[in-house]
Write a protein that holds these residues in place. Structure first.
Motif, short mmCIF file in Angstrom:
data_model
loop_
_atom_site.label_atom_id
_atom_site.label_comp_id
_atom_site.label_asym_id
_atom_site.label_seq_id
_atom_site.Cartn_x
_atom_site.Cartn_y
_atom_site.Cartn_z
N THR A 1 62.91 54.68 2.00
CA THR A 1 62.29 56.01 1.97
C THR A 1 60.97 56.02 1.22
N THR A 2 60.69 55.04 0.40
CA THR A 2 59.47 54.99 -0.40
C THR A 2 58.34 54.41 0.43
N LYS A 3 57.11 54.83 0.12
CA LYS A 3 55.94 54.31 0.81
C LYS A 3 55.77 52.82 0.46
N GLY A 4 55.40 52.01 1.44
CA GLY A 4 55.17 50.59 1.23
C GLY A 4 56.41 49.75 1.42
N CYS A 5 57.45 50.29 2.05
CA CYS A 5 58.69 49.55 2.26
C CYS A 5 58.75 49.04 3.70
N LYS A 6 59.18 47.78 3.85
CA LYS A 6 59.36 47.19 5.18
C LYS A 6 60.77 46.64 5.26
N LYS A 7 61.39 46.84 6.41
CA LYS A 7 62.73 46.31 6.63
C LYS A 7 62.62 44.81 6.84
N ILE A 8 63.51 44.05 6.19
CA ILE A 8 63.53 42.61 6.38
C ILE A 8 64.87 42.21 6.98
N ASP A 9 64.83 41.21 7.84
CA ASP A 9 66.06 40.71 8.47
C ASP A 9 66.56 39.53 7.67
N LEU A 10 67.79 39.63 7.25
CA LEU A 10 68.42 38.53 6.51
C LEU A 10 69.52 37.93 7.37
N PRO A 11 69.67 36.61 7.33
CA PRO A 11 70.76 36.00 8.11
C PRO A 11 72.11 36.39 7.50
N GLY A 12 73.11 36.40 8.36
CA GLY A 12 74.45 36.72 7.88
C GLY A 12 74.95 35.65 6.92
N MET A 13 75.84 36.04 6.05
CA MET A 13 76.35 35.11 5.06
C MET A 13 77.55 34.37 5.62
N THR A 14 77.57 33.05 5.43
CA THR A 14 78.68 32.23 5.88
C THR A 14 79.46 31.78 4.65
N ILE A 15 80.75 32.02 4.68
CA ILE A 15 81.60 31.63 3.56
C ILE A 15 82.51 30.51 4.03
N ILE A 16 82.48 29.42 3.31
CA ILE A 16 83.32 28.27 3.65
C ILE A 16 84.39 28.15 2.57
N ALA A 17 85.64 28.15 3.00
CA ALA A 17 86.74 28.06 2.05
C ALA A 17 86.85 26.64 1.52
N THR A 18 87.21 26.50 0.27
CA THR A 18 87.40 25.18 -0.31
C THR A 18 88.74 24.62 0.17
N PRO A 19 88.81 23.31 0.32
CA PRO A 19 90.08 22.73 0.76
C PRO A 19 91.15 22.90 -0.31
N LYS A 20 92.37 23.08 0.13
CA LYS A 20 93.47 23.24 -0.82
C LYS A 20 93.80 21.91 -1.46
N ARG A 21 94.07 21.96 -2.76
CA ARG A 21 94.46 20.75 -3.48
C ARG A 21 95.95 20.51 -3.33
N ALA A 22 96.28 19.24 -3.33
CA ALA A 22 97.69 18.88 -3.30
C ALA A 22 98.28 19.17 -4.68
N PRO A 23 99.51 19.66 -4.74
CA PRO A 23 100.10 19.94 -6.05
C PRO A 23 100.25 18.66 -6.87
N VAL A 24 100.04 18.80 -8.17
CA VAL A 24 100.14 17.67 -9.07
C VAL A 24 101.61 17.35 -9.27
N ALA A 25 101.95 16.09 -9.12
CA ALA A 25 103.34 15.67 -9.27
C ALA A 25 103.74 15.79 -10.73
N ALA A 26 104.95 16.27 -10.97
CA ALA A 26 105.45 16.41 -12.33
C ALA A 26 105.68 15.03 -12.92
N SER A 27 105.30 14.87 -14.19
CA SER A 27 105.47 13.56 -14.83
C SER A 27 106.95 13.33 -15.12
N SER A 28 107.34 12.08 -15.02
CA SER A 28 108.74 11.75 -15.25
C SER A 28 109.06 11.86 -16.73
#
Length: 161
Positions: free
Chosen positions: A41-68
């Motif tokens: 709404t303010t004077k001197g403003c221009k709309k800019i196009d931004l690329p969509g955000m891509t979210i990559i999930a981290t791989p699941k870790r294997a559970p740590v084995a309980a120590s004997s």
């Protein structure tokens, strides 16, 4: 200076983009300052196009084995220490505390001797009486600190089995 400002701006843009997925406007005021807004709404403003955000999930870790559990048997995850090892550790701790107590008492005796009941001898570099008083006050604080250390060490020794 420019790098942190750019980082903050980019972070706020990404945060805003991720949060609202709305339009973003780049507004430049009469002094040339740039500002990013979600309304143009303010004077001197221009709309800019931004690329969509891509979210990559981290791989699941294997559970740590309980120590004997050890051959001597430990309940749950709490480690069990052999009683002889624990006695040796306690004796080492007691000896360390006794050594610290002895050195702190020697330090206190030396400071009190130099303090001379509140009237230590003046040194050659203390032509100004204020320097002398500062040194005396420092010595008094050091005596108090040393006495508190001795009390704490005695209390710690009293807490040992």
């Amino acid at each position: 200076m420019k790098l942190p400002v750019c980082g903050v701006i980019l972070f706020s843009l990404c945060l805003h983009q991720a949060h609202a997925q709305n339009e973003v406007f780049l507004c430049v005021d009469e002094r040339g300052n740039k500002e990013y807004k979600n309304t143009g709404t303010t004077k001197g403003c221009k709309k800019i196009d931004l690329p969509g955000m891509t979210i990559i999930a981290t791989p699941k870790r294997a559970p740590v084995a309980a120590s004997s559990t050890s051959a001597k048997g430990a309940s749950g995850d709490f480690p069990k220490v052999d009683s002889e090892i624990q006695k040796a550790r306690d004796n080492d701790r007691r000896q360390i505390l006794l050594d610290e107590l002895k050195s702190e008492e020697e330090k206190l005796a030396g400071i009190k001797k130099t303090y001379n009941g509140g009237e230590p001898e003046r040194q050659g570099n203390e032509s100004n009486y204020a320097k002398y008083l500062d040194r005396v006050a420092g010595m008094k604080e050091e005596i108090g600190r040393s006495e508190k250390n001795i009390e704490a060490l005695k209390r710690e020794l009293g807490n040992l089995k």
